[in-house]
Design a protein around this motif. Structure first.
Motif, PDB file in Angstrom:
ATOM      1  N   PHE A 151       0.833  -1.198   0.000  1.00 29.80           N
ATOM      2  CA  PHE A 151       0.000   0.000   0.000  1.00 29.80           C
ATOM      3  C   PHE A 151       0.873   1.255   0.000  1.00 29.80           C
ATOM      4  N   TYR A 152       1.843   1.320   0.906  1.00 28.80           N
ATOM      5  CA  TYR A 152       2.669   2.520   0.990  1.00 28.80           C
ATOM      6  C   TYR A 152       3.558   2.682  -0.242  1.00 28.80           C
ATOM      7  N   GLN A 153       4.021   1.588  -0.807  1.00 28.47           N
ATOM      8  CA  GLN A 153       4.820   1.681  -2.027  1.00 28.47           C
ATOM      9  C   GLN A 153       3.978   2.205  -3.194  1.00 28.47           C
ATOM     10  N   ARG A 154       2.724   1.798  -3.273  1.00 26.70           N
ATOM     11  CA  ARG A 154       1.834   2.316  -4.323  1.00 26.70           C
ATOM     12  C   ARG A 154       1.524   3.792  -4.122  1.00 26.70           C
ATOM     13  N   ASN A 155       1.756   4.283  -2.916  1.00 25.06           N
ATOM     14  CA  ASN A 155       1.403   5.659  -2.595  1.00 25.06           C
ATOM     15  C   ASN A 155       2.606   6.549  -2.314  1.00 25.06           C
ATOM     16  N   GLY A 156       3.714   6.280  -2.994  1.00 30.30           N
ATOM     17  CA  GLY A 156       4.839   7.207  -3.010  1.00 30.30           C
ATOM     18  C   GLY A 156       5.941   6.992  -2.001  1.00 30.30           C
ATOM     19  N   PHE A 157       5.885   5.936  -1.207  1.00 31.71           N
ATOM     20  CA  PHE A 157       6.944   5.661  -0.243  1.00 31.71           C
ATOM     21  C   PHE A 157       7.747   4.456  -0.714  1.00 31.71           C
ATOM     22  N   HIS A 158       9.017   4.418  -0.359  1.00 31.95           N
ATOM     23  CA  HIS A 158       9.849   3.260  -0.705  1.00 31.95           C
ATOM     24  C   HIS A 158      10.499   2.696   0.561  1.00 31.95           C
ATOM     25  N   ASP A 159      10.674   1.406   0.534  1.00 31.47           N
ATOM     26  CA  ASP A 159      11.285   0.678   1.639  1.00 31.47           C
ATOM     27  C   ASP A 159      12.784   0.947   1.613  1.00 31.47           C
ATOM     28  N   THR A 160      13.316   1.481   2.703  1.00 29.67           N
ATOM     29  CA  THR A 160      14.750   1.789   2.764  1.00 29.67           C
ATOM     30  C   THR A 160      15.592   0.546   3.030  1.00 29.67           C
ATOM     31  N   GLY A 161      14.942  -0.542   3.448  1.00 31.37           N
ATOM     32  CA  GLY A 161      15.677  -1.736   3.839  1.00 31.37           C
ATOM     33  C   GLY A 161      16.159  -1.674   5.283  1.00 31.37           C
ATOM     34  N   GLN A 162      15.945  -0.550   5.945  1.00 35.53           N
ATOM     35  CA  GLN A 162      16.357  -0.388   7.337  1.00 35.53           C
ATOM     36  C   GLN A 162      15.263  -0.913   8.268  1.00 35.53           C
ATOM     37  N   ILE A 163      15.698  -1.491   9.370  1.00 39.02           N
ATOM     38  CA  ILE A 163      14.774  -2.020  10.371  1.00 39.02           C
ATOM     39  C   ILE A 163      14.932  -1.230  11.665  1.00 39.02           C
ATOM     40  N   TYR A 164      13.814  -0.824  12.227  1.00 41.63           N
ATOM     41  CA  TYR A 164      13.783  -0.183  13.537  1.00 41.63           C
ATOM     42  C   TYR A 164      13.295  -1.239  14.523  1.00 41.63           C
ATOM     43  N   VAL A 165      14.009  -1.419  15.608  1.00 43.38           N
ATOM     44  CA  VAL A 165      13.640  -2.402  16.619  1.00 43.38           C
ATOM     45  C   VAL A 165      12.995  -1.668  17.783  1.00 43.38           C
ATOM     46  N   ASP A 166      11.753  -2.051  18.079  1.00 40.51           N
ATOM     47  CA  ASP A 166      10.985  -1.412  19.147  1.00 40.51           C
ATOM     48  C   ASP A 166      10.696  -2.456  20.221  1.00 40.51           C
ATOM     49  N   HIS A 167      10.991  -2.130  21.449  1.00 38.66           N
ATOM     50  CA  HIS A 167      10.732  -3.040  22.566  1.00 38.66           C
ATOM     51  C   HIS A 167       9.349  -2.732  23.124  1.00 38.66           C
ATOM     52  N   ALA A 168       8.365  -3.509  22.686  1.00 37.52           N
ATOM     53  CA  ALA A 168       6.968  -3.328  23.074  1.00 37.52           C
ATOM     54  C   ALA A 168       6.671  -4.139  24.335  1.00 37.52           C
ATOM     55  N   PRO A 169       5.519  -3.893  24.973  1.00 35.92           N
ATOM     56  CA  PRO A 169       5.175  -4.605  26.207  1.00 35.92           C
ATOM     57  C   PRO A 169       5.124  -6.131  26.054  1.00 35.92           C
ATOM     58  N   PHE A 170       4.822  -6.630  24.864  1.00 36.56           N
ATOM     59  CA  PHE A 170       4.703  -8.077  24.665  1.00 36.56           C
ATOM     60  C   PHE A 170       5.935  -8.688  24.045  1.00 36.56           C
ATOM     61  N   GLY A 171       6.907  -7.873  23.688  1.00 40.14           N
ATOM     62  CA  GLY A 171       8.109  -8.394  23.054  1.00 40.14           C
ATOM     63  C   GLY A 171       8.700  -7.384  22.082  1.00 40.14           C
ATOM     64  N   VAL A 172       9.555  -7.849  21.227  1.00 36.96           N
ATOM     65  CA  VAL A 172      10.261  -6.983  20.289  1.00 36.96           C
ATOM     66  C   VAL A 172       9.489  -6.898  18.970  1.00 36.96           C
ATOM     67  N   LEU A 173       9.327  -5.671  18.488  1.00 35.46           N
ATOM     68  CA  LEU A 173       8.721  -5.443  17.172  1.00 35.46           C
ATOM     69  C   LEU A 173       9.811  -5.027  16.204  1.00 35.46           C
ATOM     70  N   HIS A 174       9.733  -5.529  15.006  1.00 37.21           N
ATOM     71  CA  HIS A 174      10.634  -5.109  13.946  1.00 37.21           C
ATOM     72  C   HIS A 174       9.805  -4.336  12.935  1.00 37.21           C
ATOM     73  N   GLU A 175      10.212  -3.086  12.715  1.00 41.04           N
ATOM     74  CA  GLU A 175       9.474  -2.228  11.796  1.00 41.04           C
ATOM     75  C   GLU A 175      10.403  -1.778  10.668  1.00 41.04           C
ATOM     76  N   ARG A 176       9.871  -1.824   9.454  1.00 41.77           N
ATOM     77  CA  ARG A 176      10.619  -1.368   8.296  1.00 41.77           C
ATOM     78  C   ARG A 176      10.415   0.142   8.168  1.00 41.77           C
ATOM     79  N   ILE A 177      11.465   0.830   7.762  1.00 38.98           N
ATOM     80  CA  ILE A 177      11.404   2.278   7.571  1.00 38.98           C
ATOM     81  C   ILE A 177      11.166   2.565   6.098  1.00 38.98           C
ATOM     82  N   PHE A 178      10.128   3.348   5.833  1.00 34.21           N
ATOM     83  CA  PHE A 178       9.801   3.786   4.477  1.00 34.21           C
ATOM     84  C   PHE A 178      10.012   5.290   4.402  1.00 34.21           C
ATOM     85  N   GLU A 179      10.473   5.769   3.247  1.00 34.44           N
ATOM     86  CA  GLU A 179      10.657   7.196   3.014  1.00 34.44           C
ATOM     87  C   GLU A 179       9.982   7.579   1.703  1.00 34.44           C
ATOM     88  N   ASP A 180       9.663   8.885   1.588  1.00 35.06           N
ATOM     89  CA  ASP A 180       9.062   9.314   0.330  1.00 35.06           C
ATOM     90  C   ASP A 180      10.106   9.826  -0.632  1.00 35.06           C
TER      91      ASP A 180
END
Length: 167
Positions: free
Chosen positions: A138-167
């Motif tokens: 969805f985001y790629q169709r709407n002008g954002f591209h995947d940088t290939g970078q991962i942001y690691v977030d320590h959430a209450p239930f465990g670790v989340l891995h989030e991809r960073i998109f930029e326009d």
């Protein structure tokens, strides 16, 4: 064959007196659906609608409203929250109620939010769960591209891995 019925809706800016209870419920219901296979069920089941505090971002919030005033989509945005993106804008969230998918609501929300972000920030980013392929497309169709970078977030239930998109 699935036939979609035309839906009349409008995109509006949230106001200080918006019905934040309805917006909280929208967040709750979209999270239960969108993240059902992406986050632990035990975590989703323990989240009450009061988890979300949309009134904190009402100045940078767009709502999709039906003709009868039902809130069916929400998008929030503002200055980027991560130090690596100082001076950038960020799309914080975009959710459309599952009963209203495939009507172009998400597309209209992102177009209008991106336009507002671009007015204040020349560059913009967003974070998407690494395992959320539907959102990636969805985001790629709407002008954002995947940088290939991962942001690691320590959430209450465990670790989340989030991809960073930029326009």
């Amino acid at each position: 064959m699935v036939r979609l019925i035309a839906l009349t809706y409008r995109i509006v800016r949230a106001e200080a007196n918006s019905d934040f209870g309805k917006i909280r419920q929208l967040y709750y219901e979209t999270w239960q659906s969108a993240y059902r296979d992406l986050m632990p069920a035990s975590y989703l089941q323990q989240l009450p609608p009061t988890t979300w505090r949309p009134e904190r971002r009402w100045q940078n919030m767009l709502l999709a409203m039906t003709a009868v005033g039902e809130v069916v989509g929400v998008c929030t945005f503002g200055p980027a929250r991560h130090a690596n993106y100082e001076g950038w804008g960020e799309l914080y969230s975009l959710y459309v109620h599952p009963n209203y998918h495939h009507h172009g609501i998400g597309q209209q929300l992102i177009i209008q939010a991106h336009r507002r972000l671009k007015a204040d920030y020349p560059q913009n980013c967003l974070l998407v769960l690494a395992n959320n392929a539907v959102a990636h497309r969805f985001y790629q169709r709407n002008g954002f591209h995947d940088t290939g970078q991962i942001y690691v977030d320590h959430a209450p239930f465990g670790v989340l891995h989030e991809r960073i998109f930029e326009d």
